[in-house]
Design a protein around this motif. Structure first.
Motif, PDB file in Angstrom:
ATOM      1  N   ALA A   1       0.845  -1.197   0.000  1.00 19.54           N
ATOM      2  CA  ALA A   1       0.000   0.000   0.000  1.00 19.54           C
ATOM      3  C   ALA A   1       0.881   1.248   0.000  1.00 19.54           C
ATOM      4  CB  ALA A   1      -0.901  -0.007   1.229  1.00 19.54           C
ATOM      5  N   GLN A   2       0.357   2.311  -0.604  1.00 10.94           N
ATOM      6  CA  GLN A   2       1.108   3.566  -0.659  1.00 10.94           C
ATOM      7  C   GLN A   2       1.302   4.120   0.744  1.00 10.94           C
ATOM      8  OE1 GLN A   2      -0.805   6.779  -2.768  1.00 10.94           O
ATOM      9  NE2 GLN A   2       1.130   7.814  -3.138  1.00 10.94           N
ATOM     10  N   LYS A   3       2.527   4.530   1.040  1.00 11.80           N
ATOM     11  CA  LYS A   3       2.816   5.133   2.339  1.00 11.80           C
ATOM     12  C   LYS A   3       2.151   6.493   2.402  1.00 11.80           C
ATOM     13  CE  LYS A   3       7.212   2.782   2.896  1.00 11.80           C
ATOM     14  NZ  LYS A   3       8.667   2.935   2.933  1.00 11.80           N
ATOM     15  N   GLN A   4       1.809   6.886   3.617  1.00 12.17           N
ATOM     16  CA  GLN A   4       1.115   8.152   3.796  1.00 12.17           C
ATOM     17  C   GLN A   4       1.782   8.983   4.880  1.00 12.17           C
ATOM     18  OE1 GLN A   4      -3.096   7.791   3.937  1.00 12.17           O
ATOM     19  NE2 GLN A   4      -3.420   9.867   4.666  1.00 12.17           N
ATOM     20  N   THR A   5       1.851  10.286   4.654  1.00  7.09           N
ATOM     21  CA  THR A   5       2.371  11.246   5.616  1.00  7.09           C
ATOM     22  C   THR A   5       1.300  12.294   5.844  1.00  7.09           C
ATOM     23  OG1 THR A   5       4.642  10.928   4.850  1.00  7.09           O
ATOM     24  CG2 THR A   5       4.191  12.959   6.048  1.00  7.09           C
ATOM     25  N   THR A   6       1.030  12.614   7.104  1.00  4.05           N
ATOM     26  CA  THR A   6       0.064  13.669   7.420  1.00  4.05           C
ATOM     27  C   THR A   6       0.716  14.661   8.374  1.00  4.05           C
ATOM     28  OG1 THR A   6      -0.843  12.386   9.263  1.00  4.05           O
ATOM     29  CG2 THR A   6      -1.978  12.182   7.156  1.00  4.05           C
ATOM     30  N   MET A   7       0.228  15.872   8.320  1.00  4.27           N
ATOM     31  CA  MET A   7       0.725  16.870   9.274  1.00  4.27           C
ATOM     32  C   MET A   7      -0.334  17.923   9.548  1.00  4.27           C
ATOM     33  SD  MET A   7       3.554  19.147   7.213  1.00  4.27           S
ATOM     34  CE  MET A   7       4.416  17.745   6.580  1.00  4.27           C
ATOM     35  N   VAL A   8      -0.315  18.391  10.785  1.00  7.43           N
ATOM     36  CA  VAL A   8      -1.109  19.537  11.196  1.00  7.43           C
ATOM     37  C   VAL A   8      -0.187  20.742  11.099  1.00  7.43           C
ATOM     38  CG1 VAL A   8      -2.308  20.654  13.117  1.00  7.43           C
ATOM     39  CG2 VAL A   8      -2.521  18.179  12.793  1.00  7.43           C
TER      40      VAL A   8
ATOM     41  N   ASN B   1       5.114   9.138  -1.241  1.00  9.32           N
ATOM     42  CA  ASN B   1       4.090   9.109  -0.193  1.00  9.32           C
ATOM     43  C   ASN B   1       2.878   9.947  -0.591  1.00  9.32           C
ATOM     44  OD1 ASN B   1       6.110   7.813   1.206  1.00  9.32           O
ATOM     45  ND2 ASN B   1       6.043   9.132   2.980  1.00  9.32           N
ATOM     46  N   ARG B   2       1.733   9.513  -0.132  1.00  7.25           N
ATOM     47  CA  ARG B   2       0.527  10.329  -0.221  1.00  7.25           C
ATOM     48  C   ARG B   2       0.602  11.286   0.962  1.00  7.25           C
ATOM     49  NH1 ARG B   2      -4.922   8.254   1.423  1.00  7.25           N
ATOM     50  NH2 ARG B   2      -6.141  10.141   1.282  1.00  7.25           N
ATOM     51  N   VAL B   3       0.480  12.602   0.719  1.00  6.67           N
ATOM     52  CA  VAL B   3       0.694  13.599   1.767  1.00  6.67           C
ATOM     53  C   VAL B   3      -0.560  14.444   1.960  1.00  6.67           C
ATOM     54  CG1 VAL B   3       2.112  15.550   2.523  1.00  6.67           C
ATOM     55  CG2 VAL B   3       3.155  13.687   1.207  1.00  6.67           C
TER      56      VAL B   3
ATOM     57  N   GLN C   1      -4.407   6.387   8.955  1.00  7.04           N
ATOM     58  CA  GLN C   1      -3.787   5.556   7.918  1.00  7.04           C
ATOM     59  C   GLN C   1      -2.304   5.884   7.720  1.00  7.04           C
ATOM     60  OE1 GLN C   1      -5.776   3.147   6.712  1.00  7.04           O
ATOM     61  NE2 GLN C   1      -7.284   4.032   8.091  1.00  7.04           N
ATOM     62  N   SER C   2      -1.835   6.908   8.395  1.00  5.60           N
ATOM     63  CA  SER C   2      -0.496   7.424   8.150  1.00  5.60           C
ATOM     64  C   SER C   2       0.570   6.748   9.012  1.00  5.60           C
ATOM     65  CB  SER C   2      -0.483   8.926   8.428  1.00  5.60           C
ATOM     66  OG  SER C   2       0.795   9.467   8.222  1.00  5.60           O
TER      67      SER C   2
END
Length: 159
Positions: free
Chosen positions: A3-10, A34-36, A152-153
Motif C-alpha cells: 500500500a502507498q505510504k502516507q504522511t500527514t501533518m497539522v 508518499n501520499r501527503v 492511515q499514516s
C-alpha cells in the motif's frame, strides 16, 4: 503489492520558518512516493491566504482578525528574531543567495506533487476567514477528515 505510504501533518503555526519546514517535509515525502495530507488550522491558515484583499461580508471582530493577521506567505514573520520584519527580510535574502526555494515556490511544488491541503473549517469560522480569501485548489473540511487520514499514516507531524 504494498500500500502507498502516507504522511500527514497539522500545520498550526503561521511563522515563515515553520511553514517552510512543513512544505519541505511535505514535498520531500511526496517526492518519495508518499501520499501527503497537510491540515491547516488556526494561524497556519495565514499561509494559505491570498495576498490581495478579497472583499467579503464580515462582522466587526472578523474584520479585526483580518487586519491583524498576515495575508499570505509573503507576509509571514519568523518565529525567533523577527525584529519587526527585519529577520524575515534577512532570512529571505540568505535563502535567495543560497538558492533555497521560497515559500511560494514550495507551495506550488506541493500542488504539482498532489499534496492534499485541507483548510480547517472550524478555524476558518473562528478567525472569520472565508473560502474565497484562501488559495485555489484547497479542500475544506473539519478535524474528522484529518483524523481519518492520520489513522492511515505512518508519519504524523504537528508543526
Amino acid at each position: 503489492m504494498e500500500a502507498q505510504k502516507q504522511t500527514t501533518m497539522v500545520v498550526f503555526s503561521g511563522d515563515l520558518d515553520k511553514a517552510m519546514a512543513s512544505f519541505i517535509i511535505a514535498t520531500g515525502a511526496a517526492a518519495m512516493g508518499n501520499r501527503v495530507t497537510m491540515f491547516f488550522t488556526f494561524w497556519g491558515l495565514n499561509i494559505l491566504r491570498k495576498e490581495q484583499h478579497v472583499p467579503v461580508q464580515k462582522g466587526f471582530l472578523e474584520k479585526m482578525f483580518e487586519r491583524m493577521m498576515p495575508r499570505g506567505p509573503g507576509k509571514l514573520g519568523i518565529s525567533k528574531l523577527n525584529m519587526g520584519g527585519m529577520g524575515r527580510t534577512m532570512m529571505k535574502h540568505i535563502m535567495k543567495k543560497k538558492n533555497v526555494a521560497s515559500l511560494p515556490e514550495l507551495i506550488q511544488l506541493a500542488k504539482e506533487l498532489d499534496v492534499e491541503m485541507i483548510a480547517c473549517t472550524m478555524s476558518m469560522d473562528v478567525l472569520g476567514i472565508k473560502e474565497e480569501e484562501l488559495a485555489d485548489g484547497l479542500k475544506f473540511a473539519g478535524v474528522a477528515t484529518y483524523l481519518a487520514e492520520a489513522e492511515q499514516s505512518r508519519v504524523n507531524l504537528f508543526i
